[in-house]
Design a protein around this motif. Structure first.
Motif, PDB file in Angstrom:
ATOM      1  N   UNK A   1      58.311  94.339  37.950  1.00 27.76           N
ATOM      2  CA  UNK A   1      59.628  93.758  37.729  1.00 27.76           C
ATOM      3  C   UNK A   1      59.765  93.332  36.260  1.00 27.76           C
ATOM      4  N   UNK A   2      60.882  93.685  35.662  1.00 30.46           N
ATOM      5  CA  UNK A   2      61.145  93.249  34.294  1.00 30.46           C
ATOM      6  C   UNK A   2      62.343  92.314  34.310  1.00 30.46           C
ATOM      7  N   UNK A   3      62.236  91.190  33.649  1.00 31.53           N
ATOM      8  CA  UNK A   3      63.373  90.284  33.572  1.00 31.53           C
ATOM      9  C   UNK A   3      63.356  89.574  32.228  1.00 31.53           C
ATOM     10  N   UNK A   4      64.435  88.900  31.921  1.00 24.70           N
ATOM     11  CA  UNK A   4      64.499  88.130  30.688  1.00 24.70           C
ATOM     12  C   UNK A   4      63.857  86.767  30.949  1.00 24.70           C
ATOM     13  N   UNK A   5      62.979  86.334  30.040  1.00 25.93           N
ATOM     14  CA  UNK A   5      62.314  85.045  30.205  1.00 25.93           C
ATOM     15  C   UNK A   5      62.980  84.006  29.318  1.00 25.93           C
ATOM     16  N   UNK A   6      63.582  83.008  29.956  1.00 29.15           N
ATOM     17  CA  UNK A   6      64.244  81.953  29.202  1.00 29.15           C
ATOM     18  C   UNK A   6      63.309  80.756  29.068  1.00 29.15           C
ATOM     19  N   UNK A   7      63.406  80.062  27.940  1.00 27.43           N
ATOM     20  CA  UNK A   7      62.604  78.838  27.776  1.00 27.43           C
ATOM     21  C   UNK A   7      63.548  77.647  27.697  1.00 27.43           C
ATOM     22  N   UNK A   8      63.340  76.665  28.569  1.00 29.77           N
ATOM     23  CA  UNK A   8      64.150  75.447  28.528  1.00 29.77           C
ATOM     24  C   UNK A   8      63.312  74.302  27.976  1.00 29.77           C
ATOM     25  N   UNK A   9      63.720  73.762  26.839  1.00 26.10           N
ATOM     26  CA  UNK A   9      62.958  72.635  26.276  1.00 26.10           C
ATOM     27  C   UNK A   9      63.400  71.344  26.940  1.00 26.10           C
ATOM     28  N   UNK A  10      62.436  70.546  27.298  1.00 26.08           N
ATOM     29  CA  UNK A  10      62.763  69.239  27.855  1.00 26.08           C
ATOM     30  C   UNK A  10      63.243  68.353  26.718  1.00 26.08           C
ATOM     31  N   UNK A  11      64.424  67.793  26.884  1.00 26.34           N
ATOM     32  CA  UNK A  11      64.928  66.885  25.856  1.00 26.34           C
ATOM     33  C   UNK A  11      64.040  65.657  25.816  1.00 26.34           C
ATOM     34  N   UNK A  12      64.186  64.874  24.754  1.00 26.62           N
ATOM     35  CA  UNK A  12      63.251  63.762  24.573  1.00 26.62           C
ATOM     36  C   UNK A  12      63.552  62.601  25.505  1.00 26.62           C
ATOM     37  N   UNK A  13      63.417  62.852  26.782  1.00 27.82           N
ATOM     38  CA  UNK A  13      63.636  61.796  27.756  1.00 27.82           C
ATOM     39  C   UNK A  13      62.343  61.085  28.131  1.00 27.82           C
ATOM     40  N   UNK A  14      61.213  61.606  27.621  1.00 32.51           N
ATOM     41  CA  UNK A  14      59.939  60.977  27.932  1.00 32.51           C
ATOM     42  C   UNK A  14      59.662  59.901  26.891  1.00 32.51           C
ATOM     43  N   UNK A  15      59.720  58.641  27.326  1.00 36.18           N
ATOM     44  CA  UNK A  15      59.472  57.523  26.422  1.00 36.18           C
ATOM     45  C   UNK A  15      58.007  57.128  26.554  1.00 36.18           C
TER      46      UNK A  15
ATOM     47  N   UNK B   1      54.612  85.459  46.703  1.00 40.05           N
ATOM     48  CA  UNK B   1      54.171  86.807  46.302  1.00 40.05           C
ATOM     49  C   UNK B   1      54.576  87.100  44.854  1.00 40.05           C
ATOM     50  N   UNK B   2      55.656  86.462  44.391  1.00 36.83           N
ATOM     51  CA  UNK B   2      56.082  86.676  42.999  1.00 36.83           C
ATOM     52  C   UNK B   2      55.078  86.069  42.007  1.00 36.83           C
ATOM     53  N   UNK B   3      54.397  85.013  42.432  1.00 32.60           N
ATOM     54  CA  UNK B   3      53.355  84.431  41.572  1.00 32.60           C
ATOM     55  C   UNK B   3      52.225  85.436  41.384  1.00 32.60           C
ATOM     56  N   UNK B   4      51.749  85.990  42.517  1.00 31.30           N
ATOM     57  CA  UNK B   4      50.618  86.931  42.455  1.00 31.30           C
ATOM     58  C   UNK B   4      50.982  88.140  41.597  1.00 31.30           C
ATOM     59  N   UNK B   5      52.234  88.576  41.756  1.00 28.11           N
ATOM     60  CA  UNK B   5      52.688  89.749  41.024  1.00 28.11           C
ATOM     61  C   UNK B   5      52.755  89.488  39.511  1.00 28.11           C
ATOM     62  N   UNK B   6      53.353  88.363  39.137  1.00 30.56           N
ATOM     63  CA  UNK B   6      53.533  88.078  37.713  1.00 30.56           C
ATOM     64  C   UNK B   6      52.188  87.900  37.008  1.00 30.56           C
ATOM     65  N   UNK B   7      51.242  87.244  37.672  1.00 27.67           N
ATOM     66  CA  UNK B   7      49.945  86.962  37.061  1.00 27.67           C
ATOM     67  C   UNK B   7      48.968  88.131  37.167  1.00 27.67           C
ATOM     68  N   UNK B   8      49.246  89.068  38.083  1.00 27.77           N
ATOM     69  CA  UNK B   8      48.235  90.070  38.403  1.00 27.77           C
ATOM     70  C   UNK B   8      47.043  89.418  39.070  1.00 27.77           C
ATOM     71  N   UNK B   9      47.308  88.442  39.942  1.00 32.30           N
ATOM     72  CA  UNK B   9      46.240  87.662  40.570  1.00 32.30           C
ATOM     73  C   UNK B   9      45.722  88.364  41.821  1.00 32.30           C
ATOM     74  N   UNK B  10      44.390  88.413  42.012  1.00 35.33           N
ATOM     75  CA  UNK B  10      43.848  89.004  43.239  1.00 35.33           C
ATOM     76  C   UNK B  10      44.407  88.295  44.474  1.00 35.33           C
TER      77      UNK B  10
END
Ligand code: TXA
Ligand code: MG
Length: 353
Positions: free
Chosen positions: A1-15, A67-76
């Motif tokens: 499966x090919x898809x676009x990978x988006x990155x979401x940055x956590x805003x500075x809500x961690x005090x 199953x999507x985890x195993x697929x993405x990682x190539x995990x046994x």
């Protein structure tokens, strides 16, 4: 499966001054956390930070999501996943039978935190998640983003480390991106993981607790809480039938071969024998200051006296050293006490190929 990978940055809500509870509650409003929780509810996979390493999460109740985890990682397929929970009470919904005394003590001492408990599972957790085992590894992470995500999703979240199977674990969002881009839809970037090594996996189904994988909580810590010396299950070879299935696979390995070198040999031995192999040395700050290695590239990993700092940087350094121009990674041996046991466990696996 090919898809676009988006990155979401956590805003500075961690005090930094706030409690874990307050930070986790505040983060439920964060855009990246909300996106992640929605994807989990839609049976998609999401990478997220924990205090140990980045995890690749999915709904632990759903064979299709898992199953999507195993697929993405190539995990046994026969390597079970750890299930992450957001509240201590969630544990009772996933296991069969009572929590053993040792479990209650360890939970009181170390949850939320880098400790995974292996217990008998119930039917909510499908075989796909535990690779057919009748037990399940469960932990409650202490990273505010992980807690907020799990709580907001309302799900038990299955999550292995978010790396390509066999490669060093990811401790930064960039590591996840370089391994899994195009294979997963979303990464929540919450900065570097503070512990840097995976959780300690402890089997508490028998009378005496057994450590299946050394990790962020040390065996000294566990023995102190339980009042006896906890056994460390040893299976470093691929042929043995391991109690923790993941231990039989090649793990944590950079593409460049890795060899562990004793500190004394770095001082006394003639290192010119390595010259033709284009080596890179990974040394403690103390040894780097002591040994003249002008002919070789050197990466410093931190002070031997501060093994927690070395654990924090370890996987990032292994990735940094993994370059095509190097023919061999020579890394200094570290003392095997406290978190040093987990560090050496990962290095021994990275070296065995
Ligand atoms: O810190 C961590 O534990 C990270 C973060 C994301 O939480 N997760 C992680 O997952 O390291 P993974 O899949 O890379 O490693 C899980 C380990 C494997 O060695 C697996 O075999 C073992 O835990 N494990 C999981 N469930 C088990 C079970 N029911 N019985 C024995 N071992 C189990
Ligand atoms: Mg892993």
């Amino acid at each position: 499966m090919v898809c676009k990978t988006e990155i979401g940055r956590v805003d500075d809500r961690v005090e930094p001054g706030e409690s874990l509870e307050t930070n986790a509650e505040n983060l439920k409003d964060d855009r990246a956390v909300r996106n992640g929780a929605r994807l989990l509810q839609q049976e998609e996979v999401v990478a997220f930070p924990t205090e140990t390493v980045y995890g690749l999460g999915a709904d632990a109740r759903s064979p299709e999501a898992v199953s999507k985890i195993f697929q993405a990682k190539g995990r046994p397929q026969d390597n079970p996943l750890i299930v992450h929970i957001g509240y201590r009470e969630q544990l009772n919904e996933l296991i069969s039978g009572e929590i053993p005394e040792a479990g209650s003590r360890l939970i009181a001492a170390f949850w939320p935190g880098p400790l995974t408990l292996v217990l008998p599972k119930n039917d909510i957790i499908p075989d796909a998640t535990t690779a057919g085992l009748d037990s399940v590894g469960i932990r409650m992470p202490s990273h505010p983003v992980a807690l907020a995500l799990i709580r907001l999703s309302g799900l038990p979240v299955a999550a292995p480390s978010a790396n390509s199977s066999g490669y060093p674990s990811p401790t930064r969002a960039g590591h996840v991106y370089s391994d899994l881009k195009g294979k997963i839809p979303y990464i929540i970037d919450g900065g570097p993981c503070p512990v840097g090594l995976e959780s300690t996996v402890v089997d508490i189904r028998q009378k005496k607790a057994v450590i299946l994988r050394p990790g962020g909580i040390t065996s000294e810590d566990i023995s102190r809480v339980l009042g006896y010396d906890v056994v460390q299950y040893r299976s470093e070879t691929i042929d043995e039938t391991p109690a923790s299935p993941g231990m039989k696979y090649r793990h944590y390995s950079p593409a460049v071969p890795l060899k562990i070198v004793k500190t004394g040999d770095l001082r006394d031995k003639d290192l010119d024998e390595y010259k033709d192999l284009n080596p890179v040395f990974i040394l403690s700050d103390e040894t780097a200051a002591d040994v003249e290695l002008t002919d070789f590239p050197v990466i410093k990993m931190g002070k031997r006296k501060d093994l927690n700092q070395i654990a924090f940087r370890l996987f990032d350094i292994l990735r940094e050293a993994d370059r095509p121009e190097y023919g061999l990674i020579l890394i200094e041996e570290l003392p095997e006490y406290g978190i040093g046991r987990a560090i050496m466990n990962r290095l021994q696996k990275a070296a065995s190929r």
